[in-house]
Design a protein around this motif. Structure first.
Motif, PDB file in Angstrom:
ATOM      1  N   SER A   1       0.830  -1.209   0.000  1.00 47.17           N
ATOM      2  CA  SER A   1       0.000   0.000   0.000  1.00 47.17           C
ATOM      3  C   SER A   1       0.862   1.256   0.000  1.00 47.17           C
ATOM      4  N   LEU A   2       0.422   2.250  -0.770  1.00 50.08           N
ATOM      5  CA  LEU A   2       1.135   3.523  -0.834  1.00 50.08           C
ATOM      6  C   LEU A   2       0.115   4.651  -0.838  1.00 50.08           C
ATOM      7  N   PHE A   3       0.354   5.630  -0.001  1.00 47.54           N
ATOM      8  CA  PHE A   3      -0.557   6.767   0.153  1.00 47.54           C
ATOM      9  C   PHE A   3       0.209   8.071  -0.107  1.00 47.54           C
ATOM     10  N   TRP A   4      -0.490   9.047  -0.660  1.00 50.53           N
ATOM     11  CA  TRP A   4       0.012  10.414  -0.742  1.00 50.53           C
ATOM     12  C   TRP A   4      -0.904  11.313   0.089  1.00 50.53           C
ATOM     13  N   TYR A   5      -0.267  12.224   0.838  1.00 49.56           N
ATOM     14  CA  TYR A   5      -0.994  13.210   1.634  1.00 49.56           C
ATOM     15  C   TYR A   5      -0.434  14.595   1.327  1.00 49.56           C
ATOM     16  N   GLN A   6      -1.285  15.589   1.518  1.00 45.76           N
ATOM     17  CA  GLN A   6      -0.881  16.991   1.380  1.00 45.76           C
ATOM     18  C   GLN A   6      -1.017  17.656   2.743  1.00 45.76           C
TER      19      GLN A   6
ATOM     20  N   LEU B   1      -4.642  12.320  -0.301  1.00 46.03           N
ATOM     21  CA  LEU B   1      -4.765  12.628  -1.718  1.00 46.03           C
ATOM     22  C   LEU B   1      -5.174  11.400  -2.524  1.00 46.03           C
ATOM     23  N   THR B   2      -4.358  10.328  -2.420  1.00 48.53           N
ATOM     24  CA  THR B   2      -4.600   9.169  -3.269  1.00 48.53           C
ATOM     25  C   THR B   2      -3.956   7.925  -2.673  1.00 48.53           C
ATOM     26  N   TYR B   3      -4.443   6.758  -3.127  1.00 41.53           N
ATOM     27  CA  TYR B   3      -3.992   5.470  -2.591  1.00 41.53           C
ATOM     28  C   TYR B   3      -3.729   4.486  -3.722  1.00 41.53           C
ATOM     29  N   PHE B   4      -2.617   3.760  -3.584  1.00 36.68           N
ATOM     30  CA  PHE B   4      -2.269   2.685  -4.516  1.00 36.68           C
ATOM     31  C   PHE B   4      -2.168   1.360  -3.756  1.00 36.68           C
ATOM     32  N   GLN B   5      -2.688   0.320  -4.388  1.00 39.09           N
ATOM     33  CA  GLN B   5      -2.410  -1.038  -3.936  1.00 39.09           C
ATOM     34  C   GLN B   5      -1.603  -1.680  -5.065  1.00 39.09           C
ATOM     35  N   ASN B   6      -0.337  -1.915  -4.805  1.00 36.92           N
ATOM     36  CA  ASN B   6       0.609  -2.287  -5.871  1.00 36.92           C
ATOM     37  C   ASN B   6       0.555  -1.209  -6.964  1.00 36.92           C
TER      38      ASN B   6
END
Lengths: 113, 118
Positions: free
Chosen positions: B31-36, B46-51
């Protein structure tokens, strides 16, 4: 959606004094809660986490937090402040299907010598 | 390195320029997340990735913001035609498990990229 409220944007204590940073969650009981610390120009570091069933949670650097359902609170405490504790502290709750974090506005802790 | 790495640490751009911010998550984290994080505020999702799959982009403030993670590891957040309101610290976080495997897994944060738009 879950949310958290941090009371007090700035808390100032003397070195050796009790630290109390307040966090209240929205009405429904969250399965998890986190406290993070942010030192200047750095990212967030996990202090401690609450999982369902726990009441008193111990974290790193001598911090602990008590989950009180009756008060919808998860306040962070430390018996004796150190100068190195000066930082910004964030309470956060995960939500949604991907457990993205919703943060409080933060509390800046100042420790006076 | 053992932690989440973000580059550059600081970025100054003129209004209207495009910028790209890079995140290297902890190896193997799904899991990877971006925050502002605006000045004086808590981070905002902001957004979330799973792989490599971008499963949630509900927090992106406008279509000028675009994120990708093509091989499921490194991620890039791109902001086109930057505006002054884009000035903030952009934080990346990764977690080892998918949400279904454990919502109590803490996210590990990088030191962020401080973006200043002149």
């Amino acid at each position: 959606a879950q949310s958290v409220t941090q009371l007090g944007s700035h808390v100032s204590v003397s070195e050796g004094a009790l630290v109390l940073l307040r966090c209240n969650y929205s009405s429904s009981v969250p399965p998890y809660l986190f406290w993070y610390v942010q030192y200047p120009n750095q990212g967030l570091q996990l202090l401690l986490k609450y999982t369902t069933g726990a009441t008193l949670v111990k974290g790193i650097n001598g911090f602990e937090a008590e989950f009180k359902k009756s008060e919808t609170s998860f306040h962070l405490t430390k018996p004796s402040a150190h100068m190195s504790d000066a930082a910004e502290y964030f309470c956060a709750v995960p939500g949604g299907s991907n457990y993205k974090l919703t943060f409080g506005k933060g509390t800046l802790l100042t420790v006076n010598p | 390195g053992a932690g989440v790495s973000q580059s550059p640490r600081y970025k100054v751009a003129k209004r209207g320029q495009d910028v790209a911010l890079r995140c290297d998550p902890i190896s193997g984290h799904v899991s990877l997340f971006w925050y502002q994080q605006a000045l004086g505020q808590g981070p905002e999702f902001l957004t979330y990735f799973q792989n490599e799959a971008q499963l949630d982009k509900s927090g992106l403030p406008s279509d000028r913001f675009f994120a990708e993670r093509p091989e499921g590891s490194v991620s890039t957040l791109k902001i086109q035609r930057t505006q002054q309101e884009d000035s903030a610290v952009y934080l990346c976080a990764s977690s080892p498990l998918t949400p279904g495997q454990g919502g109590n897994q803490p996210q590990h944060f990088g030191d962020g990229t401080r973006l200043s738009i002149l």
